[in-house]
Design a protein around this motif. Structure first.
Motif, mmCIF file in Angstrom:
data_model
loop_
_atom_site.group_PDB
_atom_site.id
_atom_site.type_symbol
_atom_site.label_atom_id
_atom_site.label_comp_id
_atom_site.label_asym_id
_atom_site.label_seq_id
_atom_site.Cartn_x
_atom_site.Cartn_y
_atom_site.Cartn_z
ATOM 1 N N ALA A 108 10.764 9.370 5.853
ATOM 2 C CA ALA A 108 9.394 9.193 6.348
ATOM 3 C C ALA A 108 8.335 9.522 5.301
ATOM 4 O O ALA A 108 7.153 9.635 5.638
ATOM 5 C CB ALA A 108 9.180 10.057 7.580
ATOM 6 N N LEU A 109 8.740 9.637 4.057
ATOM 7 C CA LEU A 109 7.788 9.992 3.003
ATOM 8 C C LEU A 109 6.685 8.940 2.897
ATOM 9 O O LEU A 109 6.945 7.738 2.887
ATOM 10 C CB LEU A 109 8.517 10.111 1.664
ATOM 11 N N SER A 110 5.452 9.419 2.779
ATOM 12 C CA SER A 110 4.292 8.535 2.677
ATOM 13 C C SER A 110 3.529 8.868 1.406
ATOM 14 O O SER A 110 3.171 10.028 1.170
ATOM 15 C CB SER A 110 3.376 8.726 3.892
ATOM 16 N N LEU A 111 3.260 7.840 0.591
ATOM 17 C CA LEU A 111 2.504 8.055 -0.634
ATOM 18 C C LEU A 111 1.089 8.526 -0.332
ATOM 19 O O LEU A 111 0.535 9.362 -1.049
ATOM 20 C CB LEU A 111 2.461 6.773 -1.460
ATOM 21 N N SER A 112 0.492 8.010 0.725
ATOM 22 C CA SER A 112 -0.865 8.423 1.069
ATOM 23 C C SER A 112 -0.886 9.890 1.480
ATOM 24 O O SER A 112 -1.837 10.629 1.162
ATOM 25 C CB SER A 112 -1.424 7.546 2.189
ATOM 26 N N ALA A 113 0.169 10.341 2.172
ATOM 27 C CA ALA A 113 0.237 11.748 2.568
ATOM 28 C C ALA A 113 0.402 12.638 1.339
ATOM 29 O O ALA A 113 -0.197 13.717 1.258
ATOM 30 C CB ALA A 113 1.389 11.971 3.541
ATOM 31 N N VAL A 114 1.214 12.200 0.398
ATOM 32 C CA VAL A 114 1.389 12.965 -0.841
ATOM 33 C C VAL A 114 0.056 13.084 -1.567
ATOM 34 O O VAL A 114 -0.342 14.174 -1.997
ATOM 35 C CB VAL A 114 2.435 12.296 -1.756
ATOM 36 N N ALA A 115 -0.631 11.960 -1.707
ATOM 37 C CA ALA A 115 -1.927 11.963 -2.399
ATOM 38 C C ALA A 115 -2.923 12.866 -1.684
ATOM 39 O O ALA A 115 -3.668 13.622 -2.324
ATOM 40 C CB ALA A 115 -2.468 10.534 -2.490
ATOM 41 N N ARG A 116 -2.946 12.804 -0.358
ATOM 42 C CA ARG A 116 -3.888 13.611 0.416
ATOM 43 C C ARG A 116 -3.633 15.101 0.203
ATOM 44 O O ARG A 116 -4.576 15.889 0.026
ATOM 45 C CB ARG A 116 -3.764 13.266 1.898
ATOM 46 N N HIS A 117 -2.366 15.505 0.190
ATOM 47 C CA HIS A 117 -2.036 16.913 -0.010
ATOM 48 C C HIS A 117 -2.384 17.376 -1.419
ATOM 49 O O HIS A 117 -2.616 18.572 -1.641
ATOM 50 C CB HIS A 117 -0.548 17.144 0.264
ATOM 51 N N LEU A 118 -2.414 16.453 -2.358
ATOM 52 C CA LEU A 118 -2.749 16.802 -3.737
ATOM 53 C C LEU A 118 -4.243 16.691 -4.005
ATOM 54 O O LEU A 118 -4.704 17.023 -5.104
ATOM 55 C CB LEU A 118 -1.991 15.902 -4.714
ATOM 56 N N GLY A 119 -4.996 16.183 -3.045
ATOM 57 C CA GLY A 119 -6.422 16.012 -3.222
ATOM 58 C C GLY A 119 -6.781 14.883 -4.167
ATOM 59 O O GLY A 119 -7.816 14.929 -4.840
ATOM 60 N N MET A 120 -5.961 13.846 -4.216
ATOM 61 C CA MET A 120 -6.253 12.693 -5.063
ATOM 62 C C MET A 120 -6.241 11.423 -4.234
ATOM 63 O O MET A 120 -5.685 11.381 -3.119
ATOM 64 C CB MET A 120 -5.245 12.579 -6.209
ATOM 65 N N GLN A 121 -6.833 10.372 -4.749
ATOM 66 C CA GLN A 121 -6.815 9.070 -4.096
ATOM 67 C C GLN A 121 -5.458 8.406 -4.339
ATOM 68 O O GLN A 121 -4.874 8.556 -5.424
ATOM 69 C CB GLN A 121 -7.934 8.190 -4.636
ATOM 70 N N PRO A 122 -4.948 7.686 -3.330
ATOM 71 C CA PRO A 122 -3.655 7.030 -3.500
ATOM 72 C C PRO A 122 -3.521 6.209 -4.782
ATOM 73 O O PRO A 122 -2.463 6.262 -5.435
ATOM 74 C CB PRO A 122 -3.531 6.160 -2.242
ATOM 75 N N PRO A 123 -4.554 5.429 -5.210
ATOM 76 C CA PRO A 123 -4.393 4.685 -6.470
ATOM 77 C C PRO A 123 -4.109 5.582 -7.673
ATOM 78 O O PRO A 123 -3.424 5.166 -8.615
ATOM 79 C CB PRO A 123 -5.736 3.961 -6.618
ATOM 80 N N SER A 124 -4.621 6.820 -7.640
ATOM 81 C CA SER A 124 -4.374 7.740 -8.757
ATOM 82 C C SER A 124 -2.904 8.124 -8.831
ATOM 83 O O SER A 124 -2.371 8.391 -9.919
ATOM 84 C CB SER A 124 -5.230 9.001 -8.594
ATOM 85 N N LEU A 125 -2.249 8.141 -7.676
ATOM 86 C CA LEU A 125 -0.833 8.500 -7.639
ATOM 87 C C LEU A 125 0.016 7.483 -8.393
ATOM 88 O O LEU A 125 1.039 7.836 -9.002
ATOM 89 C CB LEU A 125 -0.376 8.606 -6.184
ATOM 90 N N TYR A 126 -0.446 6.226 -8.378
ATOM 91 C CA TYR A 126 0.323 5.172 -9.039
ATOM 92 C C TYR A 126 0.320 5.313 -10.561
ATOM 93 O O TYR A 126 1.108 4.655 -11.245
ATOM 94 C CB TYR A 126 -0.205 3.801 -8.635
ATOM 95 N N GLN A 127 -0.546 6.163 -11.086
ATOM 96 C CA GLN A 127 -0.512 6.429 -12.522
ATOM 97 C C GLN A 127 0.728 7.234 -12.906
ATOM 98 O O GLN A 127 1.130 7.247 -14.068
ATOM 99 C CB GLN A 127 -1.760 7.208 -12.944
ATOM 100 N N TYR A 128 1.321 7.870 -11.906
ATOM 101 C CA TYR A 128 2.489 8.707 -12.155
ATOM 102 C C TYR A 128 3.772 8.089 -11.585
ATOM 103 O O TYR A 128 4.837 8.190 -12.192
ATOM 104 C CB TYR A 128 2.277 10.090 -11.539
ATOM 105 N N PHE A 129 3.651 7.470 -10.427
ATOM 106 C CA PHE A 129 4.803 6.825 -9.791
ATOM 107 C C PHE A 129 4.353 5.481 -9.236
ATOM 108 O O PHE A 129 3.455 5.429 -8.396
ATOM 109 C CB PHE A 129 5.360 7.701 -8.663
ATOM 110 N N PRO A 130 4.965 4.389 -9.668
ATOM 111 C CA PRO A 130 4.519 3.063 -9.228
ATOM 112 C C PRO A 130 4.886 2.729 -7.790
ATOM 113 O O PRO A 130 4.343 1.777 -7.220
ATOM 114 C CB PRO A 130 5.234 2.118 -10.201
ATOM 115 N N SER A 131 5.790 3.500 -7.189
ATOM 116 C CA SER A 131 6.228 3.195 -5.827
ATOM 117 C C SER A 131 6.856 4.445 -5.202
ATOM 118 O O SER A 131 7.164 5.427 -5.890
ATOM 119 C CB SER A 131 7.257 2.059 -5.826
ATOM 120 N N LYS A 132 7.069 4.358 -3.909
ATOM 121 C CA LYS A 132 7.752 5.451 -3.208
ATOM 122 C C LYS A 132 9.194 5.582 -3.696
ATOM 123 O O LYS A 132 9.716 6.692 -3.818
ATOM 124 C CB LYS A 132 7.705 5.194 -1.696
ATOM 125 N N MET A 133 9.828 4.456 -3.991
ATOM 126 C CA MET A 133 11.199 4.495 -4.494
ATOM 127 C C MET A 133 11.274 5.232 -5.827
ATOM 128 O O MET A 133 12.276 5.883 -6.140
ATOM 129 C CB MET A 133 11.759 3.081 -4.628
#
Length: 213
Positions: free
Chosen positions: A35-60
């Motif tokens: 049930a992992l959600s990229l948006s939830a990860v980003a929210r807990h880190l205080g960043m916008q979801p697009p910023s997360l893609y700079q580190y991981f291109p996908s949930k996989m």
């Protein structure tokens, strides 16, 4: 992963990657592995979801990094136990090593689900992520070979079938323990306490006299 020796920018990037993985593990513990959600990860880190893609291109990609991290940590825990296993009796050494392996799995159940059960549809670890798991299998084979060399096991114990049987029976205990008593400790688990008996069964199956009449 150590960041020593890295330049400041690279070190900060690696630290952020580790933070992302830590948050992902925390969320998987509460919400479920699949049930992992990229948006939830980003929210807990205080960043916008697009910023997360700079580190991981996908949930996989996050799953892949977590698989590698878990496989590496499990390998290292197993190797540390092997280093302490200096008894004259190979059976006692094997029990120390496999007990450490199973203890780690029970204490890190999210990683265990990721490493040993297909809980994520479509996920396959990359060769790089799977490499530490292959190291662990080779460590197991080498350790069983030491028992063969000591005359406690038949050479078939280190065959592909022997390794498959060893991993199947130990994984079976882990699966039963996690499924039925997920909160029980290694010392008090109803299923995992059978580990010595299971190892004894393996030694009986591959006794040095195997195949002799």
């Amino acid at each position: 992963m150590s960041t020593a020796g890295l330049d400041r920018r690279t070190r900060r990037r690696q630290e952020t990657i580790e933070e992302i993985l830590d948050v992902a593990i925390d969320l998987m513990e509460t919400e479920g592995v699949a049930a992992l959600s990229l948006s939830a990860v980003a929210r807990h880190l205080g960043m916008q979801p697009p910023s997360l893609y700079q580190y991981f291109p996908s949930k996989m990609a996050i799953y892949d990094a977590l698989f590698q991290r878990g496989a590496r940590r499990l390998r290292d825990a197993h190797r540390a136990a092997l280093a302490r296993a200096t008894n004259a009796d190979p059976f006692a050494n094997d029990l120390i090593a496999i007990s450490a392996f199973c203890r780690w799995c029970l204490e890190n159940q999210v990683y265990s689900q990721l490493l040993f059960w297909r809980t994520i549809p479509g996920f396959e670890p990359s060769p790089e992520a799977f490499a530490p798991a292959q190291d662990s299998l080779q460590d197991l084979r080498d350790h069983l070979q030491a028992a063969v060399d000591a005359g406690r096991l038949h050479p078939d114990a280190t065959s592909d079938d022997g390794i498959a049987l060893f991993t199947s029976i130990t994984a079976g205990l882990l699966s039963q323990q996690i499924a039925n008593e997920p909160d029980a400790s290694f010392e008090h688990g109803r299923f995992i306490r059978l580990l010595p008996a299971v190892l004894e069964m393996f030694y009986q199956r591959y006794a040095p006299t195997r195949g002799k009449k």
